[in-house]
Structures are given as structure tokens and as C-alpha cells.
Scaffold this motif. Structure first.
Motif, PDB file in Angstrom:
ATOM      1  N   ILE A   1       0.834  -1.209   0.000  1.00 40.06           N
ATOM      2  CA  ILE A   1       0.000   0.000   0.000  1.00 40.06           C
ATOM      3  C   ILE A   1       0.865   1.254   0.000  1.00 40.06           C
ATOM      4  CG2 ILE A   1      -1.642   1.354   1.369  1.00 40.06           C
ATOM      5  CD1 ILE A   1      -2.924  -1.237   2.264  1.00 40.06           C
TER       6      ILE A   1
ATOM      7  N   GLY B   1       1.309   0.904  -5.006  1.00 38.24           N
ATOM      8  CA  GLY B   1       0.101   1.038  -4.199  1.00 38.24           C
ATOM      9  C   GLY B   1      -0.463   2.444  -4.224  1.00 38.24           C
TER      10      GLY B   1
ATOM     11  N   SER C   1      -2.040   3.114  -7.556  1.00 36.05           N
ATOM     12  CA  SER C   1      -3.359   2.479  -7.657  1.00 36.05           C
ATOM     13  C   SER C   1      -4.410   3.275  -6.896  1.00 36.05           C
ATOM     14  CB  SER C   1      -3.289   1.045  -7.113  1.00 36.05           C
ATOM     15  OG  SER C   1      -2.362   0.269  -7.840  1.00 36.05           O
ATOM     16  N   LEU C   2      -4.025   3.825  -5.749  1.00 33.07           N
ATOM     17  CA  LEU C   2      -4.959   4.652  -4.978  1.00 33.07           C
ATOM     18  C   LEU C   2      -5.310   5.926  -5.729  1.00 33.07           C
ATOM     19  CD1 LEU C   2      -6.522   5.180  -2.348  1.00 33.07           C
ATOM     20  CD2 LEU C   2      -4.437   6.192  -1.406  1.00 33.07           C
TER      21      LEU C   2
ATOM     22  N   VAL D   1      -8.126   5.894  -8.085  1.00 31.64           N
ATOM     23  CA  VAL D   1      -9.465   5.890  -7.512  1.00 31.64           C
ATOM     24  C   VAL D   1      -9.871   7.287  -7.039  1.00 31.64           C
ATOM     25  CG1 VAL D   1     -10.938   4.870  -5.719  1.00 31.64           C
ATOM     26  CG2 VAL D   1      -9.156   3.497  -6.812  1.00 31.64           C
TER      27      VAL D   1
ATOM     28  N   ALA E   1     -11.286   2.767  -0.149  1.00 29.78           N
ATOM     29  CA  ALA E   1     -10.446   2.469  -1.310  1.00 29.78           C
ATOM     30  C   ALA E   1      -9.241   1.624  -0.902  1.00 29.78           C
ATOM     31  CB  ALA E   1      -9.993   3.769  -1.976  1.00 29.78           C
ATOM     32  N   LEU E   2      -8.685   1.866   0.276  1.00 28.73           N
ATOM     33  CA  LEU E   2      -7.537   1.090   0.750  1.00 28.73           C
ATOM     34  C   LEU E   2      -7.922  -0.355   1.058  1.00 28.73           C
ATOM     35  CD1 LEU E   2      -5.823   3.730   3.076  1.00 28.73           C
ATOM     36  CD2 LEU E   2      -5.038   2.943   0.842  1.00 28.73           C
TER      37      LEU E   2
ATOM     38  N   HIS F   1     -10.361  -1.952  -0.483  1.00 30.44           N
ATOM     39  CA  HIS F   1     -10.502  -2.527  -1.823  1.00 30.44           C
ATOM     40  C   HIS F   1      -9.134  -2.849  -2.420  1.00 30.44           C
ATOM     41  CE1 HIS F   1     -11.624  -3.043  -6.015  1.00 30.44           C
ATOM     42  NE2 HIS F   1     -10.775  -2.091  -6.332  1.00 30.44           N
ATOM     43  N   LEU F   2      -8.181  -1.951  -2.225  1.00 29.15           N
ATOM     44  CA  LEU F   2      -6.834  -2.166  -2.734  1.00 29.15           C
ATOM     45  C   LEU F   2      -6.180  -3.382  -2.077  1.00 29.15           C
ATOM     46  CD1 LEU F   2      -4.762  -0.884  -4.658  1.00 29.15           C
ATOM     47  CD2 LEU F   2      -3.900   0.448  -2.734  1.00 29.15           C
ATOM     48  N   SER F   3      -6.477  -3.611  -0.807  1.00 26.90           N
ATOM     49  CA  SER F   3      -5.953  -4.791  -0.108  1.00 26.90           C
ATOM     50  C   SER F   3      -6.478  -6.071  -0.752  1.00 26.90           C
ATOM     51  CB  SER F   3      -6.353  -4.744   1.366  1.00 26.90           C
ATOM     52  OG  SER F   3      -5.868  -3.567   1.991  1.00 26.90           O
TER      53      SER F   3
ATOM     54  N   VAL G   1      -7.495  -6.388  -3.844  1.00 27.09           N
ATOM     55  CA  VAL G   1      -6.866  -6.491  -5.162  1.00 27.09           C
ATOM     56  C   VAL G   1      -5.472  -7.086  -5.048  1.00 27.09           C
ATOM     57  CG1 VAL G   1      -5.936  -5.130  -7.089  1.00 27.09           C
ATOM     58  CG2 VAL G   1      -8.202  -4.610  -6.173  1.00 27.09           C
ATOM     59  N   PHE G   2      -4.735  -6.702  -4.021  1.00 25.93           N
ATOM     60  CA  PHE G   2      -3.378  -7.209  -3.817  1.00 25.93           C
ATOM     61  C   PHE G   2      -3.373  -8.720  -3.638  1.00 25.93           C
ATOM     62  CE2 PHE G   2      -0.266  -8.429  -0.487  1.00 25.93           C
ATOM     63  CZ  PHE G   2       0.893  -8.266  -1.219  1.00 25.93           C
TER      64      PHE G   2
END
Length: 327
Positions: free
Chosen positions: A82, A87, A90-91, A94, A156-157, A159-161, A163-164
Motif C-alpha cells: 500500500i 500502491g 493504484s490509490l 481511484v 479504497a484502501l 478494496h486495494l488490499s 486487489v493485492f
């Protein structure tokens, strides 16, 4: 000139500490007034996530080619991801950094300045990721100058987790599928016809190909190595559902049958993993829209500025006294 400087030194030496204290308090109070009336207030949204253990269902933690060996290690890798350039990038796909942190939505001092500020560094300073090793959990804090934006970034974080972990599971599973296809191909060989792959071959050494990301490169390298499993003069692909003819003793047939059954089962498990989400994340505490601004730091900074200013004046007075004694 020396007499004038000496008079200034004497006046500073004769100044009581109460005056320095009052002057320091004035400086700190000035900062506090600027903070309240000119600096944009900040809001923090917090959430807590943890990872499901091996018994809760299929996950990367139980994969043969897992990138993760424990929950704590997985959380640390997630934290590093992240905060990495990838990371943050990617954030930023969004959220719009200029709308969330730019002027005039934020005061000129605290706002993101496109010309002078690195966006990755600026965003990192607005995030806080803390791992609790006892609970195997990760606390995610996102800071913004609007409560809705703080909540949005935290969501969003999370969601990013996901995705990872999904990306790494899919890459791991696809490479594992190739490995199992190779095992199935070799299982069709007679014992006398099994070949040994040399350690240094052009097929295994020269597998680099210019690609957009490292995950694709790993998958491409596995595909190239798959050619070694076909042997010389054989290019057909294995079909896990086709009938396989065995020869030799019943013991060899039983070993091959059990080996093929295991690899076909693993192959289909990896196929499912390559098409689905890992379902690793448990949301322990949902992020909430902050109701109050972060004002505790302002009070703390008030006392720090007061203390720093007072020590600065006191040090100056001490140095001037030493200087006058030398003269």
C-alpha cells in the motif's frame, strides 16, 4: 560599534525569564490562532482488517506456491504494498488528488502543490498503517481535509488490499497450473523414457521478455519452462480428462494413477483460484465517517512550540553571557 553590541548583550542578559516565557507563549498562541482560523482541519477515518486462517477456507496461506507463509507476514507485505509507489499509484487511480488535497479546497500551507510536492510522498504522509501482532490485524487510518473524503480513501484502501491478495493468488495459481501440467506430461512417460533436464539450457536461461509488469514476466517464464516437459519431438498439450494407457507392473500403474489423480485435483483447485477472489480479508471494524476534526495535534504543537521557543531564548541568553565573560 563594539559598545553598541555590548549594550545589546547586556539588555538580553538582564531580561528576566518571565519575558522570554511570555514571548514564547505569544509565538505559540500565534500558531494556535493560525491553525484555528487559517489552516484547514483534518479528519481521520479508521478501520481494522485481519486475515482468515487456513481453516476458514481456500486462501493463499494454504497454496503450494504461496507468496505468504503466515498472517503476520501477509499483513506486513500488504502494508509495504500500500505504501509502495505501485500502491499509491493504484490509490490515485481511484481518488483525484487535486480535488481531495488541492487548493482551494485545502489551505495554501497544507494543500498538495503539484509543482513542488511529490504526490507519492504527500499521500504516504496522509496514511497510517499499524499492525497488531497479537491480534494479527492491520489498522488503516486515512487523513483528509473532509470527512467524506477520509472515509472514501479508507474504503479504497480496503478494496486495494483485496486487489493485492487476488492478484497474487491468481499469479501463484496459474504458475502452479503450469507446474501440474508438466507433472502430468511426465507421468505419461515410461520409466525408461524419462529424461533429465540439464540445469543450464537456453530455454530456462533466456526467458526474459519485455512486459508491462513483473507478474506477467513470471507467468511467461513458467510457460517457457513448460516446453521442457514436452520432451524432444512432442509438442502436444496434456488434456487432464483424457484416458491414459499404462504399461509395466501393477505397482507402477498404481503409483502413476495416484500421482495423476493428485495432480489433476490440484490443477482444478488452482484453476478455481485463478478465476476467483481469495476471500482472505475479514473486516473487523468498518471505516466510519469522522464526526470530529483532529484537534489534539494542535494543542500538542502549541506546547511544543512554546517549549522550543523558550529553550531557544534561554540558550541565547546563556551563550551571550559566556560571550560577554570572554570579552
Amino acid at each position: 560599534m563594539k559598545i553598541k553590541n555590548f549594550n545589546i548583550i547586556q539588555k538580553v542578559q538582564q531580561t528576566p525569564l518571565s519575558v522570554f516565557s511570555l514571548l514564547s507563549a505569544s509565538i505559540a498562541l500565534g500558531y494556535l490562532l493560525i491553525s484555528f482560523f487559517f489552516l484547514s482541519p483534518t479528519y481521520t477515518s479508521k478501520s481494522i482488517i485481519s486475515l482468515k486462517d487456513n481453516e476458514s477456507g481456500p486462501s493463499l496461506l494454504s497454496s503450494d506456491l504461496s507468496f505468504f507463509s503466515s498472517s503476520s507476514k501477509s499483513l506486513e507485505m500488504l502494508r509495504l504494498f500500500i505504501l509502495s509507489d505501485e500502491g499509491i499509484h493504484s490509490l490515485l487511480e481511484v481518488i483525484e488528488i487535486d480535488d481531495v488535497y488541492g487548493f482551494p479546497n485545502v489551505d495554501p500551507i497544507s494543500s498538495y502543490k503539484k509543482v513542488f510536492t511529490n504526490p507519492n510522498t504527500y499521500i504516504r504522509n496522509k496514511l497510517s498503517l499499524s499492525i497488531d501482532p497479537d491480534a494479527d490485524s492491520l489498522e488503516i487510518s486515512s487523513i483528509a481535509f473532509d470527512p467524506d473524503q477520509a472515509l472514501r480513501i479508507n474504503l479504497a484502501l480496503i478494496h486495494l488490499s483485496n486487489v493485492f491478495f487476488t492478484r497474487n493468488q491468481q499469479v501463484s495459481s496459474r504458475i502452479s497450473m503450469i507446474s501440474n501440467l508438466c507433472k502430468l506430461l511426465l507421468s505419461q512417460e515410461e520409466l525408461d523414457n524419462l529424461f533429465i533436464i540439464p540445469e543450464d539450457t537456453s530455454e530456462t536461461k533466456n526467458t526474459f521478455k519485455q512486459m508491462d509488469n513483473a507478474s506477467s514476466q513470471l507467468y511467461y517464464s513458467a510457460l517457457q519452462a513448460m516446453k521442457n516437459c514436452n520432451g524432444e519431438g512432442r509438442s502436444k498439450q496434456i488434456n487432464p480428462s483424457q484416458s491414459i494407457t499404462y504399461s509395466g507392473s501393477s505397482f507402477i500403474n498404481e503409483v502413476k494413477s495416484a500421482y495423476i489423480e493428485k495432480n489433476i485435483t490440484t490443477y482444478y483447485d488452482d484453476l478455481v483460484k485463478s478465476l476467483t477472489n481469495p476471500d482472505m480479508i475479514t473486516v473487523v471494524s468498518e471505516p466510519q465517517k469522522p464526526l470530529y476534526e483532529d484537534d489534539s495535534q494542535k494543542v500538542l504543537r502549541f506546547f511544543l512550540i512554546y517549549l522550543f521557543s523558550f529553550l531557544l531564548f534561554f540558550s541565547l541568553k546563556t551563550l551571550l553571557r559566556v560571550y560577554s565573560d570572554v570579552l
